[in-house]
Write an enzyme that holds these catalytic residues in place. Structure first.
Site, short mmCIF file in Angstrom:
data_model
loop_
_atom_site.label_atom_id
_atom_site.label_comp_id
_atom_site.label_asym_id
_atom_site.label_seq_id
_atom_site.Cartn_x
_atom_site.Cartn_y
_atom_site.Cartn_z
N ASP A 198 0.45 -0.92 0.09
CA ASP A 198 0.12 -0.08 0.36
C ASP A 198 0.69 1.32 0.07
O ASP A 198 2.02 1.52 0.85
CB ASP A 198 -0.92 -0.16 1.29
CG ASP A 198 -2.27 0.84 1.18
OD1 ASP A 198 -2.11 1.49 0.23
OD2 ASP A 198 -2.86 0.98 2.41
N ASN A 239 -10.75 -2.31 -5.54
CA ASN A 239 -10.12 -1.82 -5.93
C ASN A 239 -10.73 -1.42 -6.99
O ASN A 239 -10.38 -0.20 -8.28
CB ASN A 239 -8.91 -2.22 -6.29
CG ASN A 239 -7.60 -2.25 -5.17
OD1 ASN A 239 -6.77 -2.70 -4.64
ND2 ASN A 239 -7.73 -1.12 -4.28
C1 IPE Z 1 -5.19 -3.10 0.02
O1 IPE Z 1 -5.00 -1.48 -0.88
C2 IPE Z 1 -5.75 -3.55 -1.75
C3 IPE Z 1 -4.13 -4.03 -1.58
C4 IPE Z 1 -3.01 -3.66 -1.20
C5 IPE Z 1 -4.66 -4.29 -3.37
P1 IPE Z 1 -6.26 -0.32 -0.62
O2 IPE Z 1 -5.71 1.38 -0.42
O3 IPE Z 1 -6.91 -0.61 -1.87
O4 IPE Z 1 -6.68 -0.34 0.17
P2 IPE Z 1 -8.02 0.91 1.97
O5 IPE Z 1 -9.06 0.58 0.84
O6 IPE Z 1 -7.24 1.66 1.64
O7 IPE Z 1 -8.11 0.11 2.61
C1 IPE Z 2 -1.74 0.39 -3.09
O1 IPE Z 2 -1.67 1.97 -3.55
C2 IPE Z 2 -2.35 0.19 -4.88
C3 IPE Z 2 -3.54 -0.67 -4.69
C4 IPE Z 2 -4.06 -1.16 -4.13
C5 IPE Z 2 -3.78 -1.07 -6.00
P1 IPE Z 2 -2.81 2.81 -3.74
O2 IPE Z 2 -2.77 2.79 -5.08
O3 IPE Z 2 -3.38 2.44 -2.53
O4 IPE Z 2 -1.85 3.94 -3.29
P2 IPE Z 2 -2.22 4.87 -1.55
O5 IPE Z 2 -2.89 4.17 -0.89
O6 IPE Z 2 -3.64 5.52 -2.48
O7 IPE Z 2 -1.24 6.44 -1.26
MG MG Z 3 -3.96 2.38 -0.44
#
Ligand code: IPE
Ligand code: IPE
Ligand code: MG
Length: 246
Positions: free
Chosen positions: A21, A69
């Site tokens: 993340d 997602n």
């Molecule tokens: C969790 O990350 C899913 C992945 C790392 C693929 P998100 O960034 O989507 O999680 P939330 O929604 O902030 O909890």
């Molecule tokens: C994790 O990084 C990747 C996926 C969830 C696919 P994020 O895209 O969630 O990054 P933040 O949480 O917005 O920084």
């Molecule tokens: Mg995230």
């Protein structure tokens, strides 16, 4: 002494799972588009896989795309899917060279067909590799997984394939996407968020949880080694007392 040398080989986690993340925030901090964060995140995947390979860790599971997602802007979803295809194409040789078997969990049929096909191809090509099982959680959601297996097991009960009395934890494990994987020992989440976000709810029942502020694109082998050292300093009691363990 290097971090790697501080790791005790006999006490390695057998299965490490990672919630990758912070890609978006990494990009924003640099004044870049979120996409740039996802692209840089692919390097961090290499770091972790290499680091785990160096240590001889057998099972690595990465949360790459959740069922939730899909609700992101269409363009971002598209970028992530394209990145997945290009990474698979780019890394197939490295997987072969290092004898890594690629595996996927989640509703992979829901992925765009070019992603699905590429994934199937890489899984097929690497299926004899036995040094590490690298699992990508794609279109994965733990609640969806559990809901589906309740339906499957119920259908089996209805058709007299299994009786209610025989439903136990083993039966449940055998129906989960993770049926070929051991329980998670160490779950790492980057970016400072301290939540599970619908990842492996059943499977992390006794995992050690490790949260770090490091944003995923910055995560490297040294960070991985720090997490493993932290893990090795914990006492996993599984309900017993400390005295019982010694
Ligand atoms: C969790 O990350 C899913 C992945 C790392 C693929 P998100 O960034 O989507 O999680 P939330 O929604 O902030 O909890
Ligand atoms: C994790 O990084 C990747 C996926 C969830 C696919 P994020 O895209 O969630 O990054 P933040 O949480 O917005 O920084
Ligand atoms: Mg995230």
């Amino acid at each position: 002494m290097s971090l790697k040398d501080q790791i005790i080989p006999s006490r390695l986690p057998n299965h490490i799972a990672v919630i990758m993340d912070g890609n978006g925030r990494w990009a924003k901090l640099k004044g870049l588009f979120r996409t740039a964060g996802h692209e840089k995140g692919a390097n961090a995947v290499k770091e972790v896989v290499e680091g785990c390979g160096d240590l001889g860790i057998k099972f690595v599971t990465l949360y790459a795309f959740s069922t939730e997602n899909w609700n992101r802007p269409k363009m971002e979803v598209k970028t992530l899917m394209n990145l997945l295809v290009s990474s698979l194409k780019k890394e197939i040789n490295t997987l072969q060279k290092n004898k890594i078997r690629l595996h996927a969990i989640g509703n992979i049929e829901s992925l765009p067909s070019k992603v699905y096909k590429e994934l199937q191809e890489v899984m097929e090509k690497t299926k004899e590799n036995d040094k590490m099982m690298l699992t990508l959680a794609l279109s994965y959601g733990s609640r969806e997984e559990i809901t589906n297996i309740i339906k499957e097991i119920s259908a089996k009960v209805k058709n007299n394939i299994i009786s209610i009395e025989n439903i136990d934890e083993t039966v449940i494990n055998e129906h989960l996407y993770t049926r070929n994987l051991p329980d998670v020992d160490l779950l790492i989440r980057t970016s400072g968020e301290q939540r599970i976000s619908n990842f492996l709810l059943w499977q992390i029942a006794y995992a050690e949880l490790y949260f770090t502020e490091v944003l995923w694109p910055d995560f490297n082998k040294e960070h991985l080694f720090e997490a493993i050292i932290n893990y090795q300093n914990r006492e996993r009691r599984f309900g017993k007392t400390s005295d019982q363990l010694n």
